[in-house]
Design a protein around this motif. Structure first.
Motif, short mmCIF file in Angstrom:
data_model
loop_
_atom_site.label_atom_id
_atom_site.label_comp_id
_atom_site.label_asym_id
_atom_site.label_seq_id
_atom_site.Cartn_x
_atom_site.Cartn_y
_atom_site.Cartn_z
N GLY A 90 -16.08 -33.82 12.46
CA GLY A 90 -15.14 -34.73 13.12
C GLY A 90 -14.03 -33.94 13.80
N GLY A 91 -13.38 -34.60 14.77
CA GLY A 91 -12.26 -33.96 15.46
C GLY A 91 -11.15 -33.61 14.48
N LYS A 92 -10.98 -34.45 13.48
CA LYS A 92 -9.94 -34.23 12.47
C LYS A 92 -10.13 -32.89 11.77
CE LYS A 92 -7.90 -37.59 9.53
NZ LYS A 92 -8.13 -38.78 8.73
N ILE B 240 -9.19 -29.99 14.08
CA ILE B 240 -7.73 -29.81 14.21
C ILE B 240 -7.17 -29.18 12.93
CG2 ILE B 240 -5.52 -30.98 14.56
CD1 ILE B 240 -7.09 -33.14 16.15
N TRP C 268 -0.49 -39.56 16.42
CA TRP C 268 -1.61 -39.87 15.52
C TRP C 268 -1.20 -39.44 14.11
CZ3 TRP C 268 -6.06 -36.24 14.16
CH2 TRP C 268 -6.99 -36.90 13.32
N TYR D 77 -1.43 -35.64 12.51
CA TYR D 77 -0.91 -34.36 13.02
C TYR D 77 0.17 -33.74 12.12
CZ TYR D 77 -2.95 -35.59 17.67
OH TYR D 77 -3.76 -35.93 18.71
N ASN E 74 -1.89 -35.59 23.59
CA ASN E 74 -2.98 -36.51 23.25
C ASN E 74 -2.97 -37.65 24.27
OD1 ASN E 74 -3.33 -39.07 20.73
ND2 ASN E 74 -4.95 -38.05 21.83
N ASN F 172 -3.25 -42.14 20.85
CA ASN F 172 -3.21 -42.99 19.67
C ASN F 172 -1.81 -42.80 19.09
OD1 ASN F 172 -3.54 -44.29 17.24
ND2 ASN F 172 -5.15 -42.94 16.46
N ASP G 117 -5.80 -32.99 22.71
CA ASP G 117 -6.70 -33.85 21.93
C ASP G 117 -7.23 -34.93 22.87
OD1 ASP G 117 -7.91 -35.71 20.31
OD2 ASP G 117 -6.38 -35.66 18.75
N ILE H 255 -9.90 -36.94 22.52
CA ILE H 255 -10.91 -37.74 21.84
C ILE H 255 -11.13 -39.12 22.48
CG2 ILE H 255 -9.46 -38.82 20.05
CD1 ILE H 255 -12.34 -37.20 18.63
N TYR H 256 -10.09 -39.66 23.17
CA TYR H 256 -10.25 -40.98 23.83
C TYR H 256 -10.52 -40.85 25.33
CZ TYR H 256 -8.47 -42.82 19.45
OH TYR H 256 -8.31 -43.13 18.12
N SER I 114 -17.06 -39.46 17.90
CA SER I 114 -16.69 -40.64 17.11
C SER I 114 -16.39 -41.87 17.95
CB SER I 114 -15.44 -40.35 16.28
OG SER I 114 -15.75 -39.52 15.20
N LYS I 115 -15.52 -41.72 18.95
CA LYS I 115 -15.03 -42.89 19.66
C LYS I 115 -15.96 -43.27 20.81
CE LYS I 115 -11.33 -42.04 17.11
NZ LYS I 115 -10.79 -42.80 16.01
N ARG J 143 -19.59 -38.01 11.74
CA ARG J 143 -18.68 -36.89 11.55
C ARG J 143 -19.04 -35.64 12.37
NH1 ARG J 143 -15.31 -38.66 11.76
NH2 ARG J 143 -13.87 -37.22 10.77
N TYR K 238 -5.95 -49.53 21.20
CA TYR K 238 -4.82 -49.97 20.36
C TYR K 238 -3.74 -50.59 21.23
CZ TYR K 238 -6.95 -46.20 17.63
OH TYR K 238 -7.83 -45.37 16.99
#
Ligand SMILES: Cc1ncc(COP(=O)(O)O)c(C=O)c1O
Length: 399
Positions: A99-101, A104, A125, A128, A171, A175, A204, A206-207, A237-238, A246, A324
């Protein structure tokens, strides 16, 4: 001597994960909770991706792989960066994590020394700052304002840079607000960063593909001279609705990539072999499903924006990306329900969870109050029902 290490007292568990858990527990005990707290698309992973994973299992691709990703997946990631972003990398500049998490986290673990600083624009987010703290670094939180679309500007950035600044986190789409940095804004930020060669940039992305009306740009598209100092994080993921598989990836400086691999070799080893094959397949094939998903996200966003704009005391920020909505609940601070005063966004969110059975996340989790985040990665029907319930509950509050 205590059983649990001091390290654990220095950071908080993820509040978004906690709220999703409370909502799940309430549902299990029979309450009809609508959970709008989590950050994952409600769509199923596309069938062709699932099929590639089933094939991987049937073909026996079920063993350890290279620690930081199979070369075929890295090749697919390199192609993605070249075709979609116009940025070139070689195999030694790519890492794949859980996963990106995870990427990072490993990035901070491998680059931060005690008290090294990381500039994080707020709202941020949730993970972080805590990941920075866990890596013994110091988060430097720079507060942004809704009237500036929650974006850090060049002046704010320059003022927050010090001798110990190691990273600046960018980012976009972001988020929790869904804001998107424009080309000129990124350019201005890049020119400040050029002046401070000791500062690295964590982008980041990711979106990247969950974006409406606007176009996505990475800071390297505006200032290629930052190439050696920019680390890009992205993942499946997204965009492919693969949160549970993951797989996340990072691209940047070879020395960092090697260090991340060293950490992975003594912690997780490789990300799941089957998920890696699925991620490769996802990246290499056309995203034909995305147009439909984006249309659905947009319709949901519009429904929520209209609803919250019509409520006195609430003020939504209109997002251009992610899924969101970040809404100010300032107008409800000081309101009463059953002789209890709403003092903060946490109180407000707790009231809606108990009364409306709608789970949201308070802005304090993202470092910016008094707001709440509502995720619209949920069906239009559920969102309509949630709006109805929130409306009923708001009537019980005496302002
Ligand atoms: C801004 C941001 N970055 C990174 C991630 C990590 O996603 P994952 O670990 O599922 O790849 C998330 C997930 O919510 C996110 O919102």
């Amino acid at each position: 001597m205590t059983l649990i290490s001091d390290r654990l007292s220095k950071f908080k568990p993820s509040l978004t994960v906690k709220i999703s858990q409370i909502a799940r527990e309430m549902s299990l005990s029979g309450e009809k909770v609508i959970s709008l707290s989590s950050g994952e698309p409600d769509f199923d992973t596309p069938t062709h991706i699932k099929r590639s994973a089933i094939d991987a299992i049937n073909n026996g691709f079920t063993k350890y792989t290279q620690v930081d990703g199979i070369p075929e997946l890295k090749e697919a990631i390199i192609e993605k960066f070249k075709d979609e972003n116009g940025i070139n990398y070689n195999l030694n500049q790519i890492t794949v994590g859980v996963g990106g998490k995870h990427v990072i986290y490993n990035l901070f673990m491998s680059t931060l020394n005690k008290n090294d600083e990381v500039i994080i624009p707020a709202p941020y987010w949730v993970s972080y700052p805590d990941m920075v703290i866990l890596s013994e670094g110091r988060p430097i939180i720079v507060e942004t304002e809704m009237q500036n679309s929650f974006k850090i500007n060049a002046n704010q950035l320059e003022r927050s840079i010090g001798d110990k600044t190691k990273w600046f986190i960018l980012n976009s789409p972001g988020n929790p607000t869904g804001n998107v940095y424009e080309k000129d804004e990124l350019y201005e930020i890049s020119q400040i960063l050029l002046k401070y060669p000791h500062v690295n940039i964590l982008s980041d992305d990711i979106y990247e593909h969950i974006i409406y009306e606007k176009e996505f740009f990475n800071i390297l598209n505006l200032e290629p001279k930052l190439y050696d100092r920019t680390f890009i994080v992205n993942g499946v993921s997204k965009v492919f609705s693969m949160t549970g598989w993951r797989i996340g990836y990072g691209a940047g400086n070879e020395e960092i990539i090697k260090s991340i691999s060293k950490i992975q070799s003594q912690s997780t080893t490789n990300p799941c072999s089957i998920s890696q094959v699925a991620a490769k397949h996802a990246l290499k094939n056309e995203k034909i499903f995305l147009k439909d998903w984006l249309k659905k996200f947009e319709d949901r966003r519009d429904l929520l924006v209209n609803f919250f704009q019509s409520k006195k005391g609430l003020d939504p920020f209109i997002p251009s990306g992610a899924f969101y909505l970040y809404v100010s609940c300032k107008g409800y601070l000081g309101a009463f329900v059953n002789n209890q005063k709403i003092r903060s966004d946490i109180d407000f969110v707790q009231f809606l969870l108990q009364d409306a059975k709608v789970a949201l996340v308070p802005g304090s989790a993202f470092g910016k109050s008094p707001f709440f985040r509502i995720s619209y990665a949920t069906s239009l029907e559920d969102l309509k029902e949630a709006c109805q319930r929130i409306d009923n509950s708001l009537r019980k509050l005496n302002k």
